[in-house]
Scaffold this active site. Sequence first.
Site, PDB file in Angstrom:
ATOM      1  N   ARG A  27       0.817  -1.224   0.000  1.00 27.88           N
ATOM      2  CA  ARG A  27       0.000   0.000   0.000  1.00 27.88           C
ATOM      3  C   ARG A  27       0.846   1.268   0.000  1.00 27.88           C
ATOM      4  O   ARG A  27       0.420   2.304   0.532  1.00 27.88           O
ATOM      5  CB  ARG A  27      -0.941   0.059   1.213  1.00 27.88           C
ATOM      6  CG  ARG A  27      -1.936  -1.059   1.264  1.00 27.88           C
ATOM      7  CD  ARG A  27      -2.961  -0.764   2.332  1.00 27.88           C
ATOM      8  NE  ARG A  27      -3.766  -1.909   2.637  1.00 27.88           N
ATOM      9  CZ  ARG A  27      -4.392  -2.096   3.789  1.00 27.88           C
ATOM     10  NH1 ARG A  27      -4.287  -1.188   4.747  1.00 27.88           N
ATOM     11  NH2 ARG A  27      -5.129  -3.162   3.978  1.00 27.88           N
ATOM     12  N   ARG A  31      -3.234   6.652   0.300  1.00 27.82           N
ATOM     13  CA  ARG A  31      -3.531   6.760   1.730  1.00 27.82           C
ATOM     14  C   ARG A  31      -2.751   7.804   2.523  1.00 27.82           C
ATOM     15  O   ARG A  31      -3.281   8.859   2.807  1.00 27.82           O
ATOM     16  CB  ARG A  31      -3.363   5.386   2.384  1.00 27.82           C
ATOM     17  CG  ARG A  31      -4.377   4.363   1.859  1.00 27.82           C
ATOM     18  CD  ARG A  31      -4.280   3.084   2.612  1.00 27.82           C
ATOM     19  NE  ARG A  31      -5.317   2.129   2.248  1.00 27.82           N
ATOM     20  CZ  ARG A  31      -5.204   1.229   1.283  1.00 27.82           C
ATOM     21  NH1 ARG A  31      -4.114   1.169   0.563  1.00 27.82           N
ATOM     22  NH2 ARG A  31      -6.205   0.407   1.034  1.00 27.82           N
ATOM     23  N   ARG A  40      -6.870  12.647  -4.857  1.00 26.73           N
ATOM     24  CA  ARG A  40      -8.138  11.959  -4.613  1.00 26.73           C
ATOM     25  C   ARG A  40      -9.282  12.945  -4.413  1.00 26.73           C
ATOM     26  O   ARG A  40     -10.424  12.666  -4.775  1.00 26.73           O
ATOM     27  CB  ARG A  40      -8.012  11.094  -3.347  1.00 26.73           C
ATOM     28  CG  ARG A  40      -7.568   9.695  -3.604  1.00 26.73           C
ATOM     29  CD  ARG A  40      -8.672   8.813  -4.167  1.00 26.73           C
ATOM     30  NE  ARG A  40      -9.405   8.133  -3.125  1.00 26.73           N
ATOM     31  CZ  ARG A  40     -10.710   8.183  -2.968  1.00 26.73           C
ATOM     32  NH1 ARG A  40     -11.441   8.897  -3.763  1.00 26.73           N
ATOM     33  NH2 ARG A  40     -11.302   7.520  -2.005  1.00 26.73           N
ATOM     34  N   ASP A  77      -7.061  -1.994  -7.519  1.00 28.37           N
ATOM     35  CA  ASP A  77      -7.619  -2.657  -6.339  1.00 28.37           C
ATOM     36  C   ASP A  77      -7.946  -4.094  -6.689  1.00 28.37           C
ATOM     37  O   ASP A  77      -8.188  -4.412  -7.865  1.00 28.37           O
ATOM     38  CB  ASP A  77      -8.881  -1.943  -5.848  1.00 28.37           C
ATOM     39  CG  ASP A  77      -9.157  -2.287  -4.391  1.00 28.37           C
ATOM     40  OD1 ASP A  77      -8.630  -1.585  -3.502  1.00 28.37           O
ATOM     41  OD2 ASP A  77      -9.857  -3.288  -4.139  1.00 28.37           O
ATOM     42  N   TYR A 154     -15.237 -10.858  -0.395  1.00 25.41           N
ATOM     43  CA  TYR A 154     -15.946  -9.585  -0.599  1.00 25.41           C
ATOM     44  C   TYR A 154     -17.195  -9.787  -1.444  1.00 25.41           C
ATOM     45  O   TYR A 154     -18.239  -9.191  -1.206  1.00 25.41           O
ATOM     46  CB  TYR A 154     -15.023  -8.564  -1.279  1.00 25.41           C
ATOM     47  CG  TYR A 154     -13.934  -8.072  -0.353  1.00 25.41           C
ATOM     48  CD1 TYR A 154     -14.191  -7.052   0.561  1.00 25.41           C
ATOM     49  CD2 TYR A 154     -12.666  -8.639  -0.350  1.00 25.41           C
ATOM     50  CE1 TYR A 154     -13.206  -6.599   1.430  1.00 25.41           C
ATOM     51  CE2 TYR A 154     -11.675  -8.200   0.512  1.00 25.41           C
ATOM     52  CZ  TYR A 154     -11.950  -7.180   1.403  1.00 25.41           C
ATOM     53  OH  TYR A 154     -10.984  -6.746   2.269  1.00 25.41           O
TER      54      TYR A 154
HETATM   55  O1  CP3 Z   1       0.232   0.735  -3.086  1.00 22.12           O
HETATM   56  C1  CP3 Z   1      -0.839   0.096  -3.130  1.00 22.12           C
HETATM   57  O2  CP3 Z   1      -0.962  -0.983  -2.531  1.00 22.12           O
HETATM   58  C2  CP3 Z   1      -1.982   0.668  -3.902  1.00 22.12           C
HETATM   59  C3  CP3 Z   1      -2.731  -0.301  -4.723  1.00 22.12           C
HETATM   60  C4  CP3 Z   1      -3.729  -1.147  -3.922  1.00 22.12           C
HETATM   61  C5  CP3 Z   1      -4.964  -0.685  -3.409  1.00 22.12           C
HETATM   62  N1  CP3 Z   1      -5.646  -1.769  -2.912  1.00 22.12           N
HETATM   63  C6  CP3 Z   1      -5.476   0.706  -3.444  1.00 22.12           C
HETATM   64  C7  CP3 Z   1      -6.486   1.126  -2.466  1.00 22.12           C
HETATM   65  C8  CP3 Z   1      -3.630  -2.506  -3.645  1.00 22.12           C
HETATM   66  C9  CP3 Z   1      -2.455  -3.460  -3.906  1.00 22.12           C
HETATM   67  C10 CP3 Z   1      -4.855  -2.896  -3.008  1.00 22.12           C
HETATM   68  C11 CP3 Z   1      -5.152  -4.277  -2.628  1.00 22.12           C
HETATM   69  C12 CP3 Z   1      -6.331  -4.561  -1.818  1.00 22.12           C
HETATM   70  N2  CP3 Z   1      -7.554  -3.956  -1.840  1.00 22.12           N
HETATM   71  C13 CP3 Z   1      -6.410  -5.643  -0.901  1.00 22.12           C
HETATM   72  C14 CP3 Z   1      -5.316  -6.670  -0.647  1.00 22.12           C
HETATM   73  C15 CP3 Z   1      -4.199  -6.127   0.130  1.00 22.12           C
HETATM   74  C16 CP3 Z   1      -4.536  -5.835   1.566  1.00 22.12           C
HETATM   75  O3  CP3 Z   1      -4.240  -4.722   1.960  1.00 22.12           O
HETATM   76  O4  CP3 Z   1      -5.029  -6.735   2.242  1.00 22.12           O
HETATM   77  C17 CP3 Z   1      -7.695  -5.623  -0.338  1.00 22.12           C
HETATM   78  C18 CP3 Z   1      -8.238  -6.587   0.704  1.00 22.12           C
HETATM   79  C19 CP3 Z   1      -8.423  -4.552  -0.951  1.00 22.12           C
HETATM   80  C20 CP3 Z   1      -9.842  -4.159  -0.734  1.00 22.12           C
HETATM   81  C21 CP3 Z   1      -9.982  -2.779  -0.231  1.00 22.12           C
HETATM   82  N3  CP3 Z   1      -9.645  -1.660  -0.949  1.00 22.12           N
HETATM   83  C22 CP3 Z   1     -10.473  -2.349   1.025  1.00 22.12           C
HETATM   84  C23 CP3 Z   1     -10.938  -3.281   2.115  1.00 22.12           C
HETATM   85  C24 CP3 Z   1     -10.427  -0.950   1.052  1.00 22.12           C
HETATM   86  C25 CP3 Z   1     -10.942  -0.004   2.112  1.00 22.12           C
HETATM   87  C26 CP3 Z   1     -10.163   0.007   3.355  1.00 22.12           C
HETATM   88  C27 CP3 Z   1      -8.772   0.547   3.197  1.00 22.12           C
HETATM   89  O5  CP3 Z   1      -7.844  -0.266   3.389  1.00 22.12           O
HETATM   90  O6  CP3 Z   1      -8.592   1.740   2.894  1.00 22.12           O
HETATM   91  C28 CP3 Z   1      -9.876  -0.534  -0.178  1.00 22.12           C
HETATM   92  C29 CP3 Z   1      -9.631   0.866  -0.577  1.00 22.12           C
HETATM   93  C30 CP3 Z   1      -8.331   1.214  -1.185  1.00 22.12           C
HETATM   94  N4  CP3 Z   1      -7.632   0.457  -2.080  1.00 22.12           N
HETATM   95  C31 CP3 Z   1      -7.637   2.432  -0.956  1.00 22.12           C
HETATM   96  C32 CP3 Z   1      -6.492   2.395  -1.757  1.00 22.12           C
HETATM   97  C33 CP3 Z   1      -5.443   3.469  -1.908  1.00 22.12           C
HETATM   98  C34 CP3 Z   1      -8.090   3.544  -0.019  1.00 22.12           C
HETATM   99  C35 CP3 Z   1      -9.218   4.261  -0.665  1.00 22.12           C
HETATM  100  C36 CP3 Z   1      -9.037   5.729  -0.693  1.00 22.12           C
HETATM  101  O7  CP3 Z   1      -7.993   6.251  -1.080  1.00 22.12           O
HETATM  102  O8  CP3 Z   1     -10.037   6.367  -0.359  1.00 22.12           O
END
Ligand code: CP3
Length: 349
Positions: A27, A31, A40, A77, A154
């Site tokens: 990640r 964020r 964003r 994602d 999910y």
């Molecule tokens: O550098 C990076 O990792 C960015 C790319 C990336 C994102 N999601 C962007 C994202 C990657 C590799 C993921 C993978 C992902 N997404 C996983 C597997 C890895 C892990 O962390 O377990 C999972 C389970 C998800 C599903 C997901 N996406 C959730 C549950 C959420 C919301 C909660 C949270 O962690 O913020 C997301 C949102 C998400 N995916 C954000 C980002 C940058 C945050 C959203 C935002 O910016 O508002």
Amino acid sequence: MSTLSDSRFLRALACQSVDRPPLWVMRQAGRYLPEYLELRRQTPDFMTFCRTPELAMEATLQPLRRFPLDAAIIFSDILTIPDAMGTKVRFAPGEGPIIDDPANSEKRIKQLITPDVEDTLGYVAKAISATRAAMPADIPLIGFAGSPWTVACYQVEGGSSKLFFTIKKMAYDAPKLLHELLRKITAVTIDYLCMQIQAGANAIMLFDSWGGVLSPECYDAFSLPYLKTITQALKEKHPDIPVTAFSKQAHHAYSKLANIGVQGIGVDWMIDLRDVRAQVGPDVALQGNLDPAVILTTPEIVSEHAHRMLDQIASKPGYIANLGHGIDKHTPIENMHALVEAVQSHDYS
Ligand code: CP3
């Protein structure tokens, strides 16, 4: 000029010698970076952000501009796949992902489509090819997908869950139906990852973030075989592209994962890296495993714990420094610098 064959990350994944272990952070894009939050704000809908290649490229490159990281991960994602299969995903502020019409019945699972990935997910390929072209030649770009089990979590639960009882109940009382869903996700995932590789991804990571909620027996039935099918399909078509699998908190799984053809295994912070090394032997790279809570503290504490982690494992080949799970949005930037500095200054003799 440096090329990808000099890349610390790819060399470490192949268990070849490196001057120091590579570092990237799960990640790392998004964020906690103020420039990401600014970007964003201009595109509040997260899925729209993901679907816009210029924005995905910019978010991928942002952490590389700030920190000398050894790999980038494409901004996207794991929920792009369920979205393309007909279980539409939306992100509500503060709530995480929501699927309003989850695949929690035979009827809904049968209705799911196996989409053409170029048509429905071509935006990820576009983001990858643009990002690859804009990146330093010796830094690899990681493509990724969720494991079929984690994506199904999910898709069936309709969003995040604490106990995963809907899908776990299905594992026990409707295993054939769950396998049907997992097979569908697997087929799409293989096409999707091949598309990412063709677009320029240099390595693949499979996020099995919820593999650890399964009993060992259920993991062997519902997660491992699908990770294996994907890894083997990629190996056949793209033998030079290394695959890393991260089954968070599935501590019974390491030696099994080492035998499905992956080059790397992601390790969470709830186990000692030396114990994992003892389980898998010397021929698989390990990635991890600093507790993401550590990097919320102070530069001094980050440095102390990073050096301790590196002492456990980093003097031998086949190690990639990383956190044990994703970096939290409240992480201070100076603590990322402290992690980089610890990896750069550590004594690896
Ligand atoms: O550098 C990076 O990792 C960015 C790319 C990336 C994102 N999601 C962007 C994202 C990657 C590799 C993921 C993978 C992902 N997404 C996983 C597997 C890895 C892990 O962390 O377990 C999972 C389970 C998800 C599903 C997901 N996406 C959730 C549950 C959420 C919301 C909660 C949270 O962690 O913020 C997301 C949102 C998400 N995916 C954000 C980002 C940058 C945050 C959203 C935002 O910016 O508002």
